[in-house]
Design a protein around this motif. Sequence first.
Motif, PDB file in Angstrom:
ATOM      1  N   LEU A 136      37.274  28.532-118.429  1.00 48.94           N
ATOM      2  CA  LEU A 136      36.724  27.450-119.235  1.00 48.94           C
ATOM      3  C   LEU A 136      36.658  26.174-118.397  1.00 48.94           C
ATOM      4  CD1 LEU A 136      36.208  27.112-122.414  1.00 48.94           C
ATOM      5  CD2 LEU A 136      38.372  25.904-122.366  1.00 48.94           C
ATOM      6  N   PRO A 137      35.492  25.546-118.313  1.00 49.73           N
ATOM      7  CA  PRO A 137      35.475  24.266-117.607  1.00 49.73           C
ATOM      8  C   PRO A 137      36.245  23.237-118.421  1.00 49.73           C
ATOM      9  CG  PRO A 137      33.281  24.863-118.375  1.00 49.73           C
ATOM     10  CD  PRO A 137      34.205  25.879-118.909  1.00 49.73           C
ATOM     11  N   GLU A 138      37.215  22.624-117.780  1.00 49.29           N
ATOM     12  CA  GLU A 138      38.151  21.896-118.616  1.00 49.29           C
ATOM     13  C   GLU A 138      37.655  20.557-119.123  1.00 49.29           C
ATOM     14  OE1 GLU A 138      41.930  20.452-117.599  1.00 49.29           O
ATOM     15  OE2 GLU A 138      41.814  21.734-115.845  1.00 49.29           O
ATOM     16  N   HIS A 139      36.524  20.117-118.603  1.00 51.00           N
ATOM     17  CA  HIS A 139      36.105  18.780-118.989  1.00 51.00           C
ATOM     18  C   HIS A 139      35.518  18.698-120.385  1.00 51.00           C
ATOM     19  CE1 HIS A 139      36.385  18.814-114.616  1.00 51.00           C
ATOM     20  NE2 HIS A 139      37.075  17.744-114.900  1.00 51.00           N
TER      21      HIS A 139
ATOM     22  N   MET B  53      38.041  21.387-128.310  1.00 45.08           N
ATOM     23  CA  MET B  53      36.653  21.817-128.119  1.00 45.08           C
ATOM     24  C   MET B  53      35.827  21.588-129.374  1.00 45.08           C
ATOM     25  SD  MET B  53      36.721  25.188-125.769  1.00 45.08           S
ATOM     26  CE  MET B  53      34.945  25.295-125.875  1.00 45.08           C
ATOM     27  N   ILE B 247      32.763  27.992-111.423  1.00 47.39           N
ATOM     28  CA  ILE B 247      33.347  27.052-112.378  1.00 47.39           C
ATOM     29  C   ILE B 247      33.856  25.811-111.667  1.00 47.39           C
ATOM     30  CG2 ILE B 247      35.193  26.757-114.064  1.00 47.39           C
ATOM     31  CD1 ILE B 247      34.898  29.941-114.297  1.00 47.39           C
ATOM     32  N   GLN B 251      32.468  21.424-111.432  1.00 51.93           N
ATOM     33  CA  GLN B 251      33.336  20.333-111.875  1.00 51.93           C
ATOM     34  C   GLN B 251      33.643  19.343-110.764  1.00 51.93           C
ATOM     35  OE1 GLN B 251      36.618  21.632-114.322  1.00 51.93           O
ATOM     36  NE2 GLN B 251      35.662  23.615-114.604  1.00 51.93           N
ATOM     37  N   VAL B 272      30.432  15.770-113.892  1.00 51.95           N
ATOM     38  CA  VAL B 272      31.721  15.246-114.362  1.00 51.95           C
ATOM     39  C   VAL B 272      31.818  13.749-114.092  1.00 51.95           C
ATOM     40  CG1 VAL B 272      34.225  15.363-114.089  1.00 51.95           C
ATOM     41  CG2 VAL B 272      32.900  17.461-114.189  1.00 51.95           C
ATOM     42  N   ILE B 275      29.904  12.127-116.806  1.00 52.77           N
ATOM     43  CA  ILE B 275      30.673  12.156-118.063  1.00 52.77           C
ATOM     44  C   ILE B 275      31.761  11.084-118.027  1.00 52.77           C
ATOM     45  CG2 ILE B 275      32.297  13.535-119.434  1.00 52.77           C
ATOM     46  CD1 ILE B 275      30.671  16.019-118.496  1.00 52.77           C
ATOM     47  N   ALA B 292      29.574  16.689-122.117  1.00 44.76           N
ATOM     48  CA  ALA B 292      30.583  17.674-121.721  1.00 44.76           C
ATOM     49  C   ALA B 292      30.246  19.044-122.311  1.00 44.76           C
ATOM     50  CB  ALA B 292      31.974  17.222-122.164  1.00 44.76           C
ATOM     51  N   LEU B 295      27.440  20.510-120.311  1.00 45.68           N
ATOM     52  CA  LEU B 295      27.966  21.087-119.069  1.00 45.68           C
ATOM     53  C   LEU B 295      28.640  22.424-119.346  1.00 45.68           C
ATOM     54  CD1 LEU B 295      28.802  20.943-116.054  1.00 45.68           C
ATOM     55  CD2 LEU B 295      30.777  19.626-116.758  1.00 45.68           C
ATOM     56  N   PHE B 296      29.426  22.441-120.424  1.00 46.93           N
ATOM     57  CA  PHE B 296      30.142  23.656-120.794  1.00 46.93           C
ATOM     58  C   PHE B 296      29.173  24.815-121.012  1.00 46.93           C
ATOM     59  CE2 PHE B 296      31.724  26.154-124.525  1.00 46.93           C
ATOM     60  CZ  PHE B 296      32.653  26.896-123.825  1.00 46.93           C
ATOM     61  N   VAL B 299      27.675  25.987-117.635  1.00 46.85           N
ATOM     62  CA  VAL B 299      28.615  26.785-116.841  1.00 46.85           C
ATOM     63  C   VAL B 299      28.791  28.162-117.470  1.00 46.85           C
ATOM     64  CG1 VAL B 299      30.977  26.937-115.990  1.00 46.85           C
ATOM     65  CG2 VAL B 299      29.795  24.753-115.973  1.00 46.85           C
ATOM     66  N   LEU B 300      28.870  28.163-118.807  1.00 51.02           N
ATOM     67  CA  LEU B 300      29.024  29.431-119.524  1.00 51.02           C
ATOM     68  C   LEU B 300      27.863  30.371-119.210  1.00 51.02           C
ATOM     69  CD1 LEU B 300      31.228  30.342-121.488  1.00 51.02           C
ATOM     70  CD2 LEU B 300      29.621  29.918-123.341  1.00 51.02           C
TER      71      LEU B 300
END
Lengths: 295, 319
Positions: A136-139, B53, B247, B251, B272, B275, B292, B295-296, B299-300
């Motif tokens: 999981l990208p933590e940001h 989240m 990942i 970041q 990042v 953000i 964010a 971005l999530f 990346v997913l």
Amino acid sequence: MATTVQTGSAVHQAERYDNSRVSEALYRLLLYGAVILGGIVFAIPFYWMMRTSVMPTTQVYLFPPEWWPERFEWHHFKTPFAVFPFAKFFLNSTFIAAGSAIGAALSSSVVGFSFARLRFPLRDIMFVVVLATMILPEHVRLVPTYLLFVELDWIGTYRPLIIPNWFAPAFYVFLMRQFFMTIPRELDDSAMIDGCNPIGLFWRIHLPLSLPALGVVLIFMVTAQWNDFLYPLIYIQGVPNYTVALGLRLFEGHMTNNMQALMAASILGVLPTIILFFFAQRHFVQGIVVSGVKG
Amino acid sequence: MASISETQTQKGLASLFGRGGKPMKPSTREAWYGYLLASPWIIGFVVFTVGPMLASLVIGMYRTDFLTETTFVGFRWYQNVLSDSLVRKALINTAIFSFTVVPINTALALLIAVMLNQGIRLQSFWRTVYYLPSVVSGVAVSLLWKWLYQPDIGLLNSILGPMLRPFDIDPPRWIFSTEWALPSLIIMAFWGAGGAMLIYLAGLRGIPTSLYEAAEIDGASSFRRFFAVTLPLLTPTIFFNVVLNIIGSWQVFTQAMVMTRGGPNNATLTMVLHIYNTGFQNFYFGYASAQAWFLFVIVLIFVILALRSASSWVHYERV
């Protein structure tokens, strides 16, 4: 007829053998050349950092740059401490790194033991979730956790940097669980016959056996926290509370014309992780193997 | 289902736990201990992962600085993300960074690992030389590279300058030029290839020599041995690392913040960093949250694509 053919092939083979010896030697030569050249490329930045930190001011800004200091000036290593409370920064970083690492090691070993040895409904699903949170990208949780810490009135303290690590970070849970899986089950049975409950089993058998893995967690966490920049940047307020990373950046703003002092401070900043690496090299390698190869 | 869990329980420790007093049903007892010991992770997962989240999604619907203003704006921020030129710039920069650093670093790490695995003398010394740069990271390293990239008196140009002079080419101005700033951060990332190298080296040692001997008897050349034996057996390790690298590379923050602050002219603005700027510099926390999440999702998508591709190139055979 038959003999000629045999001799011919023997000569041919000898020739081939000779050829392969020559190409083997050439290959080793190229190989060593590449390893040494690459090694120099990888080591040069460190050399440049050290060479800069001890050079006299008149020499540092010469064009073209010179490779060897005409004399060694060690006093640049004192400058950071004279301008900012760098000793305090080291203490602060140590406190955060140690507090996080101990909490992460304890919590992830308890959880890792539970996933490795105890059976309970949803356990396997939960472990899949652990693996999923590792990627999981933590940001995505940067802003809401900030809000949470605002509400808890933790801004300006070290708690936002330390306490979340006490709740079993996924990567370390994975690492500890993989380690516990390698401990023979016969040990559990004998402890059970002595009347241990799972907590006793963990405390008396598994924890003492897992010291190497715990060492890995401690090293990884200390290194990660020592090098972290974003979270201290967000949560720490007031120069005396700065970590080394924040201090270095602050120092840079004040030392634009003193590259020796800046490089000296940078050396001091990376030195703890390098020392840690040399003392714990075996653990480092082992941890990387456990987490990387078996993944 | 019930019968499966019962057999499992009998094989497990549970039968031995029920002692003293009125014994609890062994499986229940073991389960309670299981939850108790797993509770740090369960609590942390709810409080620091799932909760935030979901909260992030909701915060993304507000215009808020967390102090003076909280206005509901619905999906406006999420729509903004798609049309914001700065977000697009950050996205492109980060994508370029990720798509160059991940493959090149993987190839570089493999190359070094294979070289060091040829029965080289002083192997552990060379391993340390290549690995050490990946131990140090963060601000100190960014400051060091900023110095190395100094256009006039830095290390890089003091080597490159004389080499390029015969061709009448000026060496690049690295982090001070819009074209070279992002490549500068990329080149700097190669210095950290040692981390993956160490993993591949360990993986190479795990390959049984009998396989090489068999290949040699079959007359396979060393090139063929590498592509037919070594590489396939290493693919699970490579895969795991590539996923983690994807990942990590999305970041990227510290270098961009310390060395260039996203500049010049947003040439090194990363997701990042953007953000961070949106939330913690300009105090649009709602917009930062929406970014964010954006971005999530990106990346997913790349992680899922990597996982999907796994079946076609990752070799899962037990050795």
